[in-house]
Design an enzyme around this catalytic site. Structure first.
Site, PDB file in Angstrom:
ATOM      1  N   ASP A  36      -1.883  -1.294  -4.210  1.00 30.33           N
ATOM      2  CA  ASP A  36      -2.556  -0.423  -5.097  1.00 30.33           C
ATOM      3  C   ASP A  36      -2.075   0.536  -6.032  1.00 30.33           C
ATOM      4  OD1 ASP A  36      -0.876   0.991  -3.239  1.00 30.33           O
ATOM      5  OD2 ASP A  36      -2.231   2.029  -2.008  1.00 30.33           O
TER       6      ASP A  36
ATOM      7  N   LEU B 199       0.669  -1.115  -0.095  1.00 26.77           N
ATOM      8  CA  LEU B 199      -0.639  -0.113  -0.018  1.00 26.77           C
ATOM      9  C   LEU B 199       0.423   1.328   0.158  1.00 26.77           C
ATOM     10  CD1 LEU B 199      -2.538  -0.739   2.953  1.00 26.77           C
ATOM     11  CD2 LEU B 199      -3.140  -1.096   0.230  1.00 26.77           C
ATOM     12  N   HIS B 200       0.754   2.076  -0.910  1.00 24.23           N
ATOM     13  CA  HIS B 200       1.356   3.434  -0.881  1.00 24.23           C
ATOM     14  C   HIS B 200       0.541   4.768  -1.803  1.00 24.23           C
ATOM     15  CE1 HIS B 200       2.282   2.644  -5.255  1.00 24.23           C
ATOM     16  NE2 HIS B 200       2.260   3.691  -5.045  1.00 24.23           N
ATOM     17  N   ARG B 201      -0.451   4.448  -2.375  1.00 28.86           N
ATOM     18  CA  ARG B 201      -1.015   5.979  -2.616  1.00 28.86           C
ATOM     19  C   ARG B 201      -1.256   6.619  -2.144  1.00 28.86           C
ATOM     20  NH1 ARG B 201      -0.709   5.852  -7.960  1.00 28.86           N
ATOM     21  NH2 ARG B 201      -0.853   3.667  -9.368  1.00 28.86           N
TER      22      ARG B 201
ATOM     23  N   ARG C 199       6.784   5.516   2.778  1.00 28.85           N
ATOM     24  CA  ARG C 199       5.334   6.463   2.461  1.00 28.85           C
ATOM     25  C   ARG C 199       4.344   5.852   3.495  1.00 28.85           C
ATOM     26  NH1 ARG C 199       3.676  10.345  -0.029  1.00 28.85           N
ATOM     27  NH2 ARG C 199       1.240  10.917   0.267  1.00 28.85           N
TER      28      ARG C 199
END
Length: 365
Positions: A280, A206-208, A239
């Site tokens: 994502d 997950l990073h968005r 992030r």
């Protein structure tokens, strides 16, 4: 022919590996400029060593910052580099801030721009990447589209005369690494502690910003992963780690086992070892597809619509809103029986990219 490649983030380095290898078999001059947009060693340096990419000729070291600051810093730093090099082509990759800055620096200096991975569209204008890719396409001179769908998007925007179907260079490197993993040429990936590779597990990233910047949403997404009935190897992007610490969210809860991002060969091996992917990431969606693993994408849309056919990929914007049994069944579903086909090409796209730039340069002469 002299080409300057501008890269700055992990997905671009994977594509660069294929392009650099294609240039290595020619007499062309290929100059690599690394902007330093991804300055974490796990997301940058390890790819140069792990994929055999030549060291950058120029490293700008721009680091982090807001979208405007980062784009502006790359643009300012690139101007003198491109002015000194005066290449026949400036080749930009994908949809990052480095992509847009590279294209803008080039066109302001009347240098021809080729955009690799042109024509992708999510139609989600909240995504910074969507603005970057659209603006880059509209100022580039040669649009190197990875798929027939991307070609259709470019035609719809009046860009067909500049567009060429090149195929997807990421396929080149993914299939090469897959074959090396199967041949035992790479060690087993460093999976998070507590993940047994001999038993079923899911690989997750997950990073968005839409998933990480809202503490309520991030907490709910981590909770959905934690509730899954099989272990989840969460490769934690910097992030994600920073936001979780900022919001006081424990990533290592329930089924979730947290590890570091993997080098590309390790990532390919980890996907092949897993029973499926939750992500994502645009790149990981496609890598799962190429490696015959189902993917569950935590977004309302995907640029890679071909992966949705026959259920190889499934979009779930809000997994925490599904009934637990439904979410578990979806994330752990078996691979489809249908063949996935080859919508992204046959693994020889990088050579076509070089040939298309050669031909376009000859047509300009």
């Amino acid at each position: 022919m002299k080409v300057v490649s501008i890269v700055g983030a992990r997905p671009q380095l994977v594509k660069l590996a294929a392009v650099a290898a294609a240039f290595a078999g020619t007499d062309h001059r290929h100059v690599i400029v690394h902007t330093g947009q991804h300055y974490d060693a796990d997301l940058s340096d390890v790819f140069f060593s792990g994929l055999g990419i030549p060291d950058p000729d120029v490293h700008l070291g721009v680091g982090s910052g807001s979208h405007g600051v980062q784009t502006g810093t790359v643009l300012s730093a690139l101007d003198p580099v491109l002015h000194a090099e005066k290449p026949d082509w400036v080749l930009v990759y994908g949809d990052t801030n480095s992509t847009l800055a590279g294209a803008l620096s080039a066109v302001k200096q009347h240098l021809p721009v080729a955009h690799l991975e042109a024509g992708l569209r999510s139609f989600n204008r909240r995504m910074p990447e969507e603005h970057n890719r659209v603006l880059t396409d509209h100022c580039a001179d040669l649009l190197l589209a990875p798929t027939a769908e991307a070609m259709r998007h470019l035609a719809d925007e009046g860009l067909a005369p500049r567009a060429e179907l090149a195929g997807d260079v990421m396929v080149d490197i993914c299939l090469r690494i897959r074959d090396a993993v199967l041949a035992g040429e790479h060690p087993q990936p460093a999976l998070p502690e507590g993940i047994d590779p001999s038993k079923p597990f899911l690989l997750a990233t997950l990073h968005r910003p839409d998933n990480t910047d809202d503490p309520v949403r991030l907490s709910a997404l981590v909770g959905a992963l934690a509730a899954l009935p099989v272990p989840v190897a969460l490769l934690a992007h910097p992030r994600l780690v920073a936001r979780a610490e900022q919001y006081g969210i424990d990533l290592a809860q329930g089924s979730v086992h947290v590890g570091r991002p993997l080098p590309y060969a390790g990532l390919v091996a980890a996907v092949m070892t897993s029973c499926g992917v939750v992500t994502d990431s645009g790149g990981l969606q496609k890598e799962a597809f190429l490696l015959d693993r189902v993917c569950t994408t935590v977004r309302p849309e995907t640029e890679w619509v071909e992966t949705l056919e026959d259920g190889w990929n499934h979009l779930v914007p809000d997994p925490h809103e599904l009934a637990p049994d439904s979410w578990a069944a979806l994330a752990t579903r078996p691979a489809p029986r249908a063949s996935r086909g080859t919508p992204y090409g046959d693994g020889t796209a990088a050579a076509r990219v070089v040939a298309l730039m050669e031909r376009a340069l000859a047509d300009r002469a």
